[in-house]
Design an enzyme around this catalytic site. Sequence first.
Site, PDB file in Angstrom:
ATOM      1  N   ASP A  52       0.835  -1.215   0.000  1.00 56.59           N
ATOM      2  CA  ASP A  52       0.000   0.000   0.000  1.00 56.59           C
ATOM      3  C   ASP A  52       0.863   1.255   0.000  1.00 56.59           C
ATOM      4  OD1 ASP A  52       0.804  -0.748   2.651  1.00 56.59           O
ATOM      5  OD2 ASP A  52      -0.624   0.690   3.466  1.00 56.59           O
ATOM      6  N   GLU A  66       0.186  -1.210   5.727  1.00 54.33           N
ATOM      7  CA  GLU A  66       1.250  -0.664   6.587  1.00 54.33           C
ATOM      8  C   GLU A  66       1.016   0.809   6.896  1.00 54.33           C
ATOM      9  OE1 GLU A  66       5.134   1.188   7.715  1.00 54.33           O
ATOM     10  OE2 GLU A  66       3.815   1.730   6.076  1.00 54.33           O
TER      11      GLU A  66
HETATM   12 ZN   LIG Z   1       6.700   2.299   4.091  1.00 56.73          ZN
END
Ligand SMILES: [Zn+2]
Length: 488
Positions: A122, A189
């Site tokens: 992401d 994340e």
């Molecule tokens: Zn990162």
Amino acid sequence: MKRILLILAAGLLLLLVVLLLRTQLFSEPASQGVVEPAQVLLDESGAVNRLAGALRFKTISRPGPGPQNPATFGPFVEYLKSSFPAVFSRLQVETVGGYSLLIRWPGSDASLKPILLLSHMDVVPVIPGTEKLWIHPPFGGVVENGVVWGRGALDDKSGVLGILEAVETLLRQGFVPEREIYLAFGDDEEVGGQQGALAIAKLLKKRGVELEFLLDEGGAITRGIVPGMDGPVALIGPAEKGYLSLSLSAQDTGGHSSQPPTTTAAGRVARAVERIQSQPFPLSMEFTGEFISHLGSDIPFVQRLLFANAWLFEPFIGHFLPENPALVAGMRTTTAPTMLKGSVKDNVLPIQAQAVINFRILPGETSATVTDRVTALVDDPLVSIKPYGFVSEPSGVSSTESYGYQILSRSIREVIQDPQLVVAPRLVIGATDARHFESVTDSSLRFLGVTLGPEELKGFHGTNERVTVEGYLEAVKIYYQLLLNAAG
Ligand SMILES: [Zn+2]
């Protein structure tokens, strides 16, 4: 009297000798030895095109429960599958949570503890209003004049694609690992990693997996960023700071501002913020000292003298340091007031006022010790102090003597054949997915082998994110070399 002066002079001389001797012993020579150059046969133009293609997927993660956006993450995973057919047909691939991937490559020697290469699929959104400042469209995946442009070029699709590129190459070359290898790619994340990395870590823990080490993002090869260093400095993160925001709020009855009480809710909160900001957390020389000790004699003498003799200088270090937020961020829990809220109108007394302060916590402290200190500093029962948003404790600290650190350091030096190269440990000031894996390893390293100059650094979560073709290929080669060295 003369005798006393003589003793004093002798004492001072002895202290000086001790300080200089410690300074001398403190710094390793900048060159850390020559190693055999790595031989990595890569499909270089294919690798660059595959990275550029990956940057065209808008894999922006959103917070909260539930899977990430199927319209972008689904096609992105399909893209990975078609780009790396050997990985996805020959290794054990598991989907965790929404789109996160856990890939296992069994080893031939079960007595060796596995390793894990980690990165995330992401990306963060483009800051609204900055679209026009991008030289190339943020999701265009443009390659021009030796540079790959786009959101995720550094953070962290060069990690995902780089790892897959190295493993695909090894598979095609017939490499058979002795040590078991895991690859993990989270899909969230940037919004905390709960459904990706944390879920994967729990799965490994449940299966009794214990890692020799893991490698995540967080460090890089810097050029022109570490003051005083002419050559490249590879920064490996053995630890990361924690994250805590505290909300400070006060209530009032409100009313007309023409008849104010002595202190309004806004004034009370402002006073609390001032008390916290004017009493910064103490400086610790520990992490920066270890970093500087690896840089060798290129670092100015005064800095080496100070950090080599932390036992003497630590209490006064604040007086010696230049005004350098980047340096200080590695030495203390930082205090950053970020949000303020009061009345809705200038002539109306606030019924509530609120401030939010963001702290980045140094390893050794916790969110609880920070909250306690803040409460004591504010010293006002009418100001309520509560956590705001997500909290992340600082990580443990991995040893630079560990097998993982040493083999990564060697792999970097084998690929980056520059006699001036220095590899050094540096505390990571942001949060990474690595922190979720503390239950399965005590050796978490944060490093992605791309090269960063001052311009590239601005691209992290900012505008014009990009990676040089040369830097990306070096990152792939370092993953490749690390797998050969650690698993071969
Ligand atoms: Zn990162």
